[in-house]
Design a protein around this motif. Structure first.
Motif, mmCIF file in Angstrom:
data_model
loop_
_atom_site.group_PDB
_atom_site.id
_atom_site.type_symbol
_atom_site.label_atom_id
_atom_site.label_comp_id
_atom_site.label_asym_id
_atom_site.label_seq_id
_atom_site.Cartn_x
_atom_site.Cartn_y
_atom_site.Cartn_z
ATOM 1 N N SER A 177 0.842 -1.191 0.000
ATOM 2 C CA SER A 177 0.000 0.000 0.000
ATOM 3 C C SER A 177 0.877 1.240 0.000
ATOM 4 O O SER A 177 1.983 1.228 0.538
ATOM 5 N N HIS A 178 0.376 2.303 -0.614
ATOM 6 C CA HIS A 178 1.084 3.576 -0.590
ATOM 7 C C HIS A 178 1.090 4.101 0.837
ATOM 8 O O HIS A 178 0.136 3.889 1.584
ATOM 9 N N GLY A 220 0.342 6.466 3.818
ATOM 10 C CA GLY A 220 -0.766 7.390 4.042
ATOM 11 C C GLY A 220 -0.964 7.651 5.517
ATOM 12 O O GLY A 220 -0.447 6.941 6.376
ATOM 13 N N ARG A 235 -5.795 7.296 1.622
ATOM 14 C CA ARG A 235 -5.209 7.629 0.321
ATOM 15 C C ARG A 235 -5.269 9.132 0.179
ATOM 16 O O ARG A 235 -6.204 9.770 0.659
ATOM 17 N N ASP A 295 -2.306 10.097 -4.526
ATOM 18 C CA ASP A 295 -2.619 8.780 -5.064
ATOM 19 C C ASP A 295 -3.653 8.884 -6.180
ATOM 20 O O ASP A 295 -3.638 8.109 -7.129
#
Length: 137
Positions: free
Chosen positions: A61-62, A64, A73, A126
């Protein structure tokens, strides 16, 4: 030109993150969770990582900001950035954006990910949803 840090094995990255004051814990189990996934936290931000088949690190996952236990996100609507989860959407403040940016840089450095110029300038979103281009063909 992109700057690459040396690649580290997954176990080396976990120990490196622990020594850099990241909170590293197994990711919460869910319907679509990868086995052996870990959640990494610092500055109120989090990301999930797992071992890749070649023994390096895979980002699940990005990074955040954490809202109500969920990694948000970053959503850019042109006039304002927002932090969005499956349940809530709030405006992103400058402090939260700085925290996400610093967290992302430190995590990428530890993992050995490619450092891109535009990401070094500031926080990248994102999702981009500019209302002034909505409906254009």
């Amino acid at each position: 030109m992109a700057k690459k840090s040396p690649k580290h094995s997954f176990n080396d990255v976990l120990s490196l993150l622990g020594s850099q004051r990241f909170d590293v814990a197994p990711a919460q189990e869910g319907a679509k969770r990868t086995p052996n996934a870990f959640q990494v936290r610092k500055y109120g931000c989090a990301a999930e990582i797992a071992p890749a088949p070649d023994g390096t690190v895979l980002m699940l996952s990005h990074p955040g900001w954490v809202l109500n236990g969920e990694i948000s996100r970053l959503l850019d609507k042109g006039y304002q950035k927002f932090l969005k989860t499956s349940h809530v959407e709030i405006p992103a403040t400058a402090d939260k954006l700085r925290a996400i940016h610093e967290f992302s840089q430190e995590l990428n450095e530890a993992i050995g990910a490619t450092s891109l110029y535009n990401e070094s300038l500031g926080t990248t979103s994102d999702v981009y949803m500019y209302d002034r281009v909505k409906g254009r063909a």
